[in-house]
Design a protein around this motif. Structure first.
Motif, PDB file in Angstrom:
ATOM      1  N   ALA A 117       4.271  60.040  -1.834  1.00 37.85           N
ATOM      2  CA  ALA A 117       5.482  60.488  -2.525  1.00 37.85           C
ATOM      3  C   ALA A 117       5.078  61.579  -3.510  1.00 37.85           C
ATOM      4  O   ALA A 117       3.948  61.580  -3.997  1.00 37.85           O
ATOM      5  CB  ALA A 117       6.120  59.328  -3.291  1.00 37.85           C
ATOM      6  N   HIS A 118       6.007  62.479  -3.814  1.00 38.86           N
ATOM      7  CA  HIS A 118       5.681  63.443  -4.878  1.00 38.86           C
ATOM      8  C   HIS A 118       6.059  62.860  -6.228  1.00 38.86           C
ATOM      9  O   HIS A 118       7.035  62.108  -6.340  1.00 38.86           O
ATOM     10  CB  HIS A 118       6.346  64.801  -4.637  1.00 38.86           C
ATOM     11  N   TYR A 119       5.264  63.200  -7.236  1.00 37.87           N
ATOM     12  CA  TYR A 119       5.548  62.653  -8.570  1.00 37.87           C
ATOM     13  C   TYR A 119       6.085  63.696  -9.549  1.00 37.87           C
ATOM     14  O   TYR A 119       6.601  63.331 -10.610  1.00 37.87           O
ATOM     15  CB  TYR A 119       4.308  61.950  -9.151  1.00 37.87           C
ATOM     16  N   ASP A 132      15.506  59.060  -9.504  1.00 37.14           N
ATOM     17  CA  ASP A 132      15.629  58.985  -8.043  1.00 37.14           C
ATOM     18  C   ASP A 132      14.663  59.968  -7.382  1.00 37.14           C
ATOM     19  O   ASP A 132      13.957  59.625  -6.435  1.00 37.14           O
ATOM     20  CB  ASP A 132      17.087  59.279  -7.654  1.00 37.14           C
ATOM     21  N   ASP A 133      14.643  61.193  -7.916  1.00 37.14           N
ATOM     22  CA  ASP A 133      13.791  62.259  -7.364  1.00 37.14           C
ATOM     23  C   ASP A 133      12.653  62.561  -8.337  1.00 37.14           C
ATOM     24  O   ASP A 133      12.793  63.381  -9.220  1.00 37.14           O
ATOM     25  CB  ASP A 133      14.621  63.514  -7.086  1.00 37.14           C
ATOM     26  N   ASN A 134      11.506  61.969  -8.207  1.00 36.83           N
ATOM     27  CA  ASN A 134      11.171  61.005  -7.195  1.00 36.83           C
ATOM     28  C   ASN A 134      10.325  59.892  -7.828  1.00 36.83           C
ATOM     29  O   ASN A 134       9.300  59.494  -7.293  1.00 36.83           O
ATOM     30  CB  ASN A 134      10.426  61.702  -6.041  1.00 36.83           C
ATOM     31  N   VAL A 192       8.015  59.002   1.181  1.00 36.61           N
ATOM     32  CA  VAL A 192       9.228  58.478   0.548  1.00 36.61           C
ATOM     33  C   VAL A 192       9.653  59.421  -0.573  1.00 36.61           C
ATOM     34  O   VAL A 192       8.875  59.726  -1.468  1.00 36.61           O
ATOM     35  CB  VAL A 192       9.027  57.033   0.014  1.00 36.61           C
ATOM     36  N   ASP A 193      10.871  59.914  -0.472  1.00 34.59           N
ATOM     37  CA  ASP A 193      11.387  60.862  -1.456  1.00 34.59           C
ATOM     38  C   ASP A 193      12.874  60.570  -1.659  1.00 34.59           C
ATOM     39  O   ASP A 193      13.693  60.950  -0.828  1.00 34.59           O
ATOM     40  CB  ASP A 193      11.168  62.295  -0.955  1.00 34.59           C
ATOM     41  N   MET A 194      13.188  59.894  -2.747  1.00 32.42           N
ATOM     42  CA  MET A 194      14.555  59.521  -3.125  1.00 32.42           C
ATOM     43  C   MET A 194      15.031  58.302  -2.318  1.00 32.42           C
ATOM     44  O   MET A 194      15.462  58.420  -1.186  1.00 32.42           O
ATOM     45  CB  MET A 194      15.535  60.700  -2.971  1.00 32.42           C
TER      46      MET A 194
HETATM   47 ZN   LIG Z   1      11.962  65.022  -4.119  1.00 35.03          ZN
END
Ligand SMILES: [Zn+2]
Length: 397
Positions: A117-119, A132-134, A192-194
């Motif tokens: 996932a991006h932080y 939520d993002d992210n 996983v993103d949002m």
């Molecule tokens: Zn995102």
């Protein structure tokens, strides 16, 4: 798998096993805690303080140009160390830094599945919760670190947290070309993103997929996991899936990858990229289901020789065939890579030369299944086509 690929399947064990729960995966899913997931979201989105290297602090933003970005990195690194992981990181730009937590497989340490996932986040304001993002995805990866630490897997699992997704997927783009540089093979990636937004409470999540590597097979595996582990999401398979997040660089390099996400198309979070993207807007039950689906998919793959692994082999007359996985536990797949090079016959023999299974192929698209409880050991699989033939050693575990 290419659209033109000719695929048939030789099932060498009981097909029903593929459709039953793996007790280890089920036990792992039972360990997932919503309060732990949301606690991580609160910590990453500034709703709750964190203790980093003994100092209490608050992560007010994870924007790559905000000091909170480095705080988030240190906090997440600390959590993975606390759960016993080996840590790696990748500095790919002046400010950009990816984090990796590695759980080495006991049987195939060089073959990896990955959850990421991006932080980093938006907007570039002093306070940017990005729940939520992210933070939703980052917390999913952190909670995976807690839950997976109690189990061992034959395959290596890597948890990845990407930086600088928002300015253009920079962290994952920098990472993907390094795959294999240490003789490791990436078998599958789940992004996983949002995962927090489900305003109409229909429990529908997207599986973003494109036909690169064995991504379609991984998507099918995720759908199967949703059913057999009773996760109760409605799944909307989007093909071609969104290229706007970190699974895209994997596809672009022909790796197997899917993205599990809230509905980008039909139920998009209007708080996205605003200071109002906070945990209070989450549909918590939906969030937990999405996290569980990601865990089930990774754990089910890493427990089992899932057929996302494939090594292309080129034999006589340029015949291109994939035989995978090898070694195998339940089934082995033989796949011709070119439509003009059909396979006409397969013959399986044991090491004394005794033929165990023989099949004439009349329809390239047919699926063959046999029930044959092979003992562990060495076997020979002969693949015959009008263009030539070869014999491959395969191992049943
Ligand atoms: Zn995102």
């Amino acid at each position: 798998m290419k659209k033109t690929a000719i695929l048939f399947t030789v099932l060498l064990s009981v097909l029903q096993q593929m459709k039953s729960q793996n007790p280890v995966v089920q036990a792992l899913l039972d360990d997932v805690r919503l309060d732990s997931l949301t606690n991580y979201v609160k910590q990453l989105s500034g709703e709750k303080s964190v203790v980093i290297n003994g100092v209490t602090d608050t992560i007010k933003s994870r924007h790559y140009q905000n000091p909170g970005n480095e705080k988030a990195f240190q906090f997440m690194k600390q959590e993975f160390i606390r759960h016993g992981y080996q840590i790696d990181s990748m500095q790919f730009s002046a400010m950009g830094k990816n984090l990796f937590a590695i759980k080495t497989g006991y049987k195939y340490p060089n073959r990896r599945f990955m959850l990421g996932a991006h932080y980093d986040n938006l907007p570039l304001t002093t306070v940017a919760p990005g729940a939520d993002d992210n933070a939703s995805g980052s917390a999913t990866v952190l909670e995976a670190g807690r839950v997976f630490s109690n189990y061992n897997f034959p395959y290596t699992i890597v948890f990845a947290l990407w930086d600088e997704e928002e300015p253009g997927l920079l962290g994952s783009i920098a990472y993907v070309p390094t795959i294999g540089s240490d003789n490791d093979t990436l078998l599958g990636y789940v992004n996983v993103d949002m995962l927090g937004w489900d305003s109409n409470n229909d429990s529908i999540a997207d599986i973003n997929v494109r036909p690169y590597g064995n991504s379609l097979a991984l998507s099918s595996r995720a759908q199967l996991c949703n059913t057999i582990y009773n996760i109760k999401l409605g799944l909307h398979v989007v093909n071609p899936g969104s290229a706007a997040t970190d699974h895209a660089p994997f596809w672009n390099n022909n790796y197997t990858a899917i993205g599990i996400d809230e509905e980008y198309d039909n139920d998009f979070n209007p708080m996205w990229h605003t200071p109002n993207d906070v945990l209070a807007n989450f549909n918590l039950s939906f969030y937990q289901k999405c996290a569980k689906l990601a865990y089930a998919t990774i754990a089910d793959c890493a427990r089992d020789t899932i057929n996302t692994v494939g090594i292309k082999e080129i034999y006589k007359n340029n015949l291109q065939v994939k035989i995978y996985p090898n070694p195998f536990t339940e089934k082995i797949i033989v796949s011709a890579e070119k439509q003009n090079q059909p396979i006409s016959k397969v013959i399986l023999s044991d090491c004394t030369g005794r033929v165990i299974f023989e099949k004439q192929i009349t329809n390239a698209y047919q699926e063959i299944s046999i029930q044959n409880n092979l003992n562990a050991g060495l076997y020979f699989l002969e693949v015959i086509s009008p263009n030539g033939s070869f014999t491959k050693k395969i191992i049943k575990e």
